[in-house]
Write a protein that holds these residues in place. Sequence first.
Motif, mmCIF file in Angstrom:
data_model
loop_
_atom_site.group_PDB
_atom_site.id
_atom_site.type_symbol
_atom_site.label_atom_id
_atom_site.label_comp_id
_atom_site.label_asym_id
_atom_site.label_seq_id
_atom_site.Cartn_x
_atom_site.Cartn_y
_atom_site.Cartn_z
ATOM 1 N N LEU A 45 0.828 -1.209 0.000
ATOM 2 C CA LEU A 45 0.000 0.000 0.000
ATOM 3 C C LEU A 45 0.859 1.254 0.000
ATOM 4 N N HIS A 46 2.015 1.183 0.671
ATOM 5 C CA HIS A 46 2.864 2.372 0.829
ATOM 6 C C HIS A 46 4.305 1.933 1.077
ATOM 7 N N ARG A 47 5.239 2.650 0.468
ATOM 8 C CA ARG A 47 6.660 2.463 0.765
ATOM 9 C C ARG A 47 7.297 3.844 0.796
ATOM 10 N N GLY A 48 8.055 4.124 1.858
ATOM 11 C CA GLY A 48 8.723 5.414 1.988
ATOM 12 C C GLY A 48 9.775 5.356 3.079
ATOM 13 N N ASP A 49 10.338 6.519 3.399
ATOM 14 C CA ASP A 49 11.350 6.581 4.460
ATOM 15 C C ASP A 49 10.771 6.173 5.815
ATOM 16 N N ASP A 50 9.456 6.319 5.960
ATOM 17 C CA ASP A 50 8.795 5.966 7.219
ATOM 18 C C ASP A 50 8.402 4.485 7.279
ATOM 19 N N GLY A 51 8.744 3.698 6.259
ATOM 20 C CA GLY A 51 8.463 2.267 6.275
ATOM 21 C C GLY A 51 7.547 1.818 5.164
ATOM 22 N N GLU A 52 6.867 0.709 5.412
ATOM 23 C CA GLU A 52 5.957 0.114 4.423
ATOM 24 C C GLU A 52 4.660 -0.285 5.099
ATOM 25 N N ARG A 53 3.609 -0.369 4.280
ATOM 26 C CA ARG A 53 2.316 -0.890 4.739
ATOM 27 C C ARG A 53 1.851 -1.898 3.702
ATOM 28 N N TRP A 54 1.520 -3.111 4.194
ATOM 29 C CA TRP A 54 1.058 -4.186 3.324
ATOM 30 C C TRP A 54 -0.353 -4.597 3.714
ATOM 31 N N LEU A 55 -1.206 -4.765 2.700
ATOM 32 C CA LEU A 55 -2.584 -5.221 2.882
ATOM 33 C C LEU A 55 -2.638 -6.727 2.616
ATOM 34 N N HIS A 56 -3.192 -7.454 3.573
ATOM 35 C CA HIS A 56 -3.390 -8.901 3.432
ATOM 36 C C HIS A 56 -4.896 -9.155 3.442
ATOM 37 N N PRO A 57 -5.498 -9.283 2.245
ATOM 38 C CA PRO A 57 -6.958 -9.418 2.157
ATOM 39 C C PRO A 57 -7.452 -10.834 2.399
ATOM 40 N N ALA A 58 -8.776 -10.951 2.415
ATOM 41 C CA ALA A 58 -9.483 -12.234 2.438
ATOM 42 C C ALA A 58 -9.121 -13.103 3.641
ATOM 43 N N GLN A 59 -9.183 -12.522 4.827
ATOM 44 C CA GLN A 59 -8.988 -13.276 6.066
ATOM 45 C C GLN A 59 -10.377 -13.510 6.668
ATOM 46 N N ARG A 60 -10.734 -14.764 6.883
ATOM 47 C CA ARG A 60 -12.060 -15.101 7.412
ATOM 48 C C ARG A 60 -12.005 -15.217 8.934
ATOM 49 N N VAL A 61 -12.953 -14.558 9.594
ATOM 50 C CA VAL A 61 -13.095 -14.649 11.051
ATOM 51 C C VAL A 61 -14.422 -15.340 11.316
ATOM 52 N N GLU A 62 -14.350 -16.532 11.937
ATOM 53 C CA GLU A 62 -15.553 -17.282 12.247
ATOM 54 C C GLU A 62 -15.749 -17.335 13.751
ATOM 55 N N LEU A 63 -17.010 -17.416 14.162
ATOM 56 C CA LEU A 63 -17.328 -17.568 15.580
ATOM 57 C C LEU A 63 -17.703 -19.020 15.836
ATOM 58 N N TYR A 64 -17.096 -19.594 16.889
ATOM 59 C CA TYR A 64 -17.306 -20.989 17.250
ATOM 60 C C TYR A 64 -17.970 -21.058 18.619
#
Length: 182
Positions: A45-64
């Motif tokens: 998502l972003h790369r610069g002197d302040d670091g990087e940001r990565w998006l990790h999509p499609a994570q499923r959260v289920e309730l048990y």
Amino acid sequence: MERPALDVAVVLRKVPTSSQWQPWRWELAEVVPHEERFGTEPRLLHRGDDGERWLHPAQRVELYRDEAEGYYLNVASPAPCWFVLWRMEEEASVADEPIPRPLIVTLSYNEAARWLDAQETVEQVPAPAHVVEWMRAFYEQHYVPEPKKRKRPDSFRRLEDRFGQPATVSTEKKYGRGEGNG
């Protein structure tokens, strides 16, 4: 039967440190609702002197159902949150170097505690109010607190010495001179 579930995306960020041995570290930035336009593969998502940001999509959260106590403990905490277990890649896949990958996202306090006990990297970020209410509705329907066990009064406990051996109490005087032995 299908479990209640949400699809989310995890954002991890690489931030500079003041250490000469480790100039960067990775940390959890946020958990956001998944959108179709995110796709399914991680992306920068972003790369610069302040670091990087990565998006990790499609994570499923289920309730048990068997995690209902963990959801209760999360909602009852001062700041209900998402828990994310992530690990570093062994080899670079989508970036020039290995990046962290979220493996599991949960709302269960107990599940996160088990991961931490197993020495996994688990971080948390606040959960939004609508997710907290969704979790609350689930645990209210499924959580049954264990009945408290009645504690026997101490007067019924067996007397033991400091080595765990049965002890006796006597009112007779063992040592010294008795009355009238003069």
